[in-house]
Design a protein around this motif. Structure first.
Motif, PDB file in Angstrom:
ATOM      1  N   ALA A 219      -4.264   4.028  -4.909  1.00 55.14           N
ATOM      2  CA  ALA A 219      -5.173   2.950  -3.994  1.00 55.14           C
ATOM      3  C   ALA A 219      -4.677   2.897  -2.814  1.00 55.14           C
ATOM      4  O   ALA A 219      -3.707   3.582  -1.880  1.00 55.14           O
ATOM      5  CB  ALA A 219      -4.450   2.038  -4.633  1.00 55.14           C
ATOM      6  N   VAL A 220      -5.968   2.557  -2.239  1.00 53.79           N
ATOM      7  CA  VAL A 220      -5.740   2.555  -0.598  1.00 53.79           C
ATOM      8  C   VAL A 220      -5.859   1.198  -0.124  1.00 53.79           C
ATOM      9  O   VAL A 220      -6.740   0.787  -0.038  1.00 53.79           O
ATOM     10  CB  VAL A 220      -6.414   3.033  -0.138  1.00 53.79           C
ATOM     11  CG1 VAL A 220      -6.634   3.224   1.702  1.00 53.79           C
ATOM     12  CG2 VAL A 220      -6.514   5.179  -0.323  1.00 53.79           C
TER      13      VAL A 220
ATOM     14  N   PRO B 198      -9.721   0.332  -3.508  1.00 56.72           N
ATOM     15  CA  PRO B 198      -9.504   0.060  -2.480  1.00 56.72           C
ATOM     16  C   PRO B 198      -8.666  -1.677  -2.202  1.00 56.72           C
ATOM     17  O   PRO B 198      -8.821  -2.626  -3.430  1.00 56.72           O
ATOM     18  CB  PRO B 198     -10.955  -0.465  -1.866  1.00 56.72           C
ATOM     19  CG  PRO B 198     -11.638  -0.565  -2.895  1.00 56.72           C
ATOM     20  CD  PRO B 198     -11.208   0.128  -3.592  1.00 56.72           C
ATOM     21  N   ARG B 199      -7.927  -2.094  -1.359  1.00 58.73           N
ATOM     22  CA  ARG B 199      -7.053  -3.644  -1.816  1.00 58.73           C
ATOM     23  C   ARG B 199      -6.779  -3.873  -0.043  1.00 58.73           C
ATOM     24  O   ARG B 199      -6.702  -3.240   0.551  1.00 58.73           O
ATOM     25  CB  ARG B 199      -5.678  -3.277  -2.553  1.00 58.73           C
ATOM     26  CG  ARG B 199      -5.042  -4.043  -1.916  1.00 58.73           C
ATOM     27  CD  ARG B 199      -3.764  -4.275  -2.315  1.00 58.73           C
ATOM     28  NE  ARG B 199      -2.844  -3.999  -4.007  1.00 58.73           N
ATOM     29  CZ  ARG B 199      -2.204  -3.704  -4.906  1.00 58.73           C
ATOM     30  NH1 ARG B 199      -1.040  -3.896  -4.270  1.00 58.73           N
ATOM     31  NH2 ARG B 199      -2.457  -3.497  -6.294  1.00 58.73           N
ATOM     32  N   ILE B 200      -7.145  -5.030  -0.197  1.00 58.85           N
ATOM     33  CA  ILE B 200      -7.068  -5.484   1.400  1.00 58.85           C
ATOM     34  C   ILE B 200      -5.354  -6.546   0.842  1.00 58.85           C
ATOM     35  O   ILE B 200      -5.510  -7.593   0.465  1.00 58.85           O
ATOM     36  CB  ILE B 200      -8.473  -6.272   1.600  1.00 58.85           C
ATOM     37  CG1 ILE B 200      -9.568  -5.763   1.784  1.00 58.85           C
ATOM     38  CG2 ILE B 200      -8.130  -8.129   2.999  1.00 58.85           C
ATOM     39  CD1 ILE B 200     -10.862  -6.711   2.311  1.00 58.85           C
TER      40      ILE B 200
ATOM     41  N   GLY C 244       3.190  10.308  -6.208  1.00 53.29           N
ATOM     42  CA  GLY C 244       3.253   9.394  -7.435  1.00 53.29           C
ATOM     43  C   GLY C 244       3.045   7.811  -6.746  1.00 53.29           C
ATOM     44  O   GLY C 244       3.241   6.881  -7.329  1.00 53.29           O
ATOM     45  N   VAL C 245       3.245   7.454  -5.420  1.00 50.26           N
ATOM     46  CA  VAL C 245       3.663   6.359  -5.240  1.00 50.26           C
ATOM     47  C   VAL C 245       1.572   5.939  -5.971  1.00 50.26           C
ATOM     48  O   VAL C 245       0.852   6.353  -5.980  1.00 50.26           O
ATOM     49  CB  VAL C 245       3.340   5.958  -3.398  1.00 50.26           C
ATOM     50  CG1 VAL C 245       4.350   6.443  -3.116  1.00 50.26           C
ATOM     51  CG2 VAL C 245       1.884   6.189  -2.306  1.00 50.26           C
ATOM     52  N   ASP C 246       1.880   4.540  -6.074  1.00 52.71           N
ATOM     53  CA  ASP C 246       1.288   3.625  -6.240  1.00 52.71           C
ATOM     54  C   ASP C 246      -0.214   2.684  -5.687  1.00 52.71           C
ATOM     55  O   ASP C 246      -1.156   2.750  -5.189  1.00 52.71           O
ATOM     56  CB  ASP C 246       1.163   2.506  -7.577  1.00 52.71           C
ATOM     57  CG  ASP C 246       2.169   3.044  -8.681  1.00 52.71           C
ATOM     58  OD1 ASP C 246       2.061   3.129 -10.012  1.00 52.71           O
ATOM     59  OD2 ASP C 246       2.869   2.697  -7.867  1.00 52.71           O
ATOM     60  N   VAL C 247       0.672   2.394  -3.871  1.00 53.51           N
ATOM     61  CA  VAL C 247      -0.211   2.164  -3.216  1.00 53.51           C
ATOM     62  C   VAL C 247       0.037   2.667  -2.050  1.00 53.51           C
ATOM     63  O   VAL C 247       1.006   2.933  -1.576  1.00 53.51           O
ATOM     64  CB  VAL C 247      -0.470   1.028  -3.403  1.00 53.51           C
ATOM     65  CG1 VAL C 247      -1.616   0.271  -2.179  1.00 53.51           C
ATOM     66  CG2 VAL C 247      -0.752   0.002  -4.204  1.00 53.51           C
ATOM     67  N   ILE C 248      -0.882   2.874  -1.773  1.00 57.65           N
ATOM     68  CA  ILE C 248      -0.410   3.425  -0.220  1.00 57.65           C
ATOM     69  C   ILE C 248      -1.303   2.567   1.355  1.00 57.65           C
ATOM     70  O   ILE C 248      -3.275   1.811   0.992  1.00 57.65           O
ATOM     71  CB  ILE C 248      -1.605   4.789   0.998  1.00 57.65           C
ATOM     72  CG1 ILE C 248      -0.733   5.942  -0.441  1.00 57.65           C
ATOM     73  CG2 ILE C 248      -1.371   5.532   1.878  1.00 57.65           C
ATOM     74  CD1 ILE C 248      -1.672   7.305  -0.249  1.00 57.65           C
TER      75      ILE C 248
END
Length: 402
Positions: free
Chosen positions: A70-71, A95-97, A40-44
């Motif tokens: 989100a990755v 995606p997230r940078i 259940g993490v929000d961002v990896i």
């Protein structure tokens, strides 16, 4: 009052993997990423794509393998880094940078041989360039823990103006005390124009054993995301431990906070990460160490047997562990011995227990721990027959076992 959700940003696959000897291949990273999504993490944070072709491939394959979470890919404030991160994230659903630069006087002077104004220029350019590839851009102010608050606020205000969606305030060297770190977060919340538009994130290292305490202080003062790792692995002494911060929030309802973590998967996730990385979890590690729910002191054992809450603030089932462990040692009392004998099908009355206990102590003084196999030997030595009766005592008295 409505509870506030704290987002969990897991960096096990990036910061966690930076531990010497903790190399993961793509297959292992995908396996862990899928488990993190189930957790259940929000961002990896999947990796640092520009660092190697293998890391680039891993980030790309993780993007293909997860759908809800989100990755994120890390980059420096360098165009080539950001471009490669964007390419690696092309298959991500969300995606997230994560780009940034050092902001402390130490980093500005010695790492970059630069000036504060030039650092702000580079920070702005990094965020603007990252926005070409993704909408969700997180900016990190490396060594924010040792950065003067006024300059840090100026950096934050500028990157917000150019599109940052999350700002990470790392205590990169584990330098801050909890009160100092909390004050820094509160200062930013109160003094940065546009701060309401973005999420503030904590990223604390454990050099002084304060990573979890600092992260907690951060969210108590307005941060909405915690960056952490499974088992607290990471550079040097490690990062904020996911299991610790999550269970602190879960166990303390008065904080009025919550996460989306399925805590019943914590133990199995810890085992998976330990197995894949080869990083053993220290026995006394909070929440996931083998001793976290084990009791060897007679006083504690008696209390836990009567009512678990007497010596446990966390129900082991909440983190995916079946039950507490009663470990037999020379410090154990009769209550623990009777409990373990009962588990083996032997129900001892007081006289029988006294006899078995006297034999047990002789064994326990010579060993660190008495196993079930050794306990059976002790029961046999006490002349316990198949009907759970002591046939003969040293004084030739018959003692019934009920």
């Amino acid at each position: 009052m409505e509870k506030k959700r704290i987002q969990i940003f897991d960096t096990t696959l990036r910061d966690g993997e930076q531990v010497p000897g903790c190399k993961l291949n793509t297959k292992e990273k995908i396996k862990i990423a899928k488990r993190l999504e189930a957790l259940g993490v929000d961002v990896i944070e999947a990796g640092f794509p520009t660092s190697s072709p293998g890391d680039y491939q891993s980030v790309q394959e993780i993007c293909r393998s997860v759908s809800k979470t989100a990755v994120c890919a890390l980059s420096r404030a360098v165009e080539k880094d950001i471009e490669i991160a964007g390419q690696a994230l092309q298959y991500a659903k969300r995606p997230r940078i994560h780009t940034g630069i050092g902001t402390s006087n130490c980093h500005i002077r010695y790492k970059f041989n630069s000036t504060p104004d030039k650092i702000i220029e580079r920070a702005i350019h990094a965020v603007k360039y990252a926005k070409r590839f993704v909408e969700d851009v997180e900016f990190y102010a490396e060594d924010a823990g040792r950065t003067e608050n006024e300059f840090l606020a100026k950096v934050c205000e500028n990157v917000i103006k150019y599109g940052a969606t999350v700002i990470n305030i790392p205590d990169t060297t584990g330098f801050c005390l909890p009160e100092e770190y909390g004050d820094k977060i509160r200062f930013l919340k109160e003094n940065v124009k546009g701060i309401h538009k973005i999420k503030l994130s904590t990223h604390c290292h454990n050099d002084l054993g304060l990573a979890t305490a600092n992260s907690l202080s951060g969210i108590m003062n307005g941060a909405e995301q915690v960056e952490c790792t499974i088992n607290g692995i990471g550079e040097r002494a490690g990062n904020t431990s996911l299991e610790e911060i999550v269970m602190i929030i879960k166990q303390n309802s008065h904080l009025n906070l919550f996460t989306n973590i399925n805590t019943k998967l914590i133990s199995s996730t810890s085992h998976l990460v330990s197995e894949c990385t080869g990083m053993r979890v220290q026995a006394n590690k909070a929440i996931v160490g083998i001793n976290a729910f084990s009791h060897s002191s007679g006083i504690h054992q008696d209390g836990v047997i009567k009512k678990r809450e007497t010596y446990e603030s966390i129900n082991p089932e909440d983190v995916g562990i079946d039950q507490s462990s009663i470990v037999l040692t020379a410090r154990s009392g009769r209550a623990a011995l009777a409990y373990r004998c009962k588990k083996l099908g032997h129900f001892l009355n007081k006289n029988s227990l006294d006899l078995v206990y006297s034999i047990f102590l002789k064994y326990a003084d010579e060993k660190k721990e008495i196993t079930d196999r050794e306990l059976k030997t002790i029961l046999k030595k006490a002349n316990l027959n198949a009907n759970n009766k002591i046939l003969h005592t040293p004084n030739n008295r018959r003692i019934n076992v009920v």
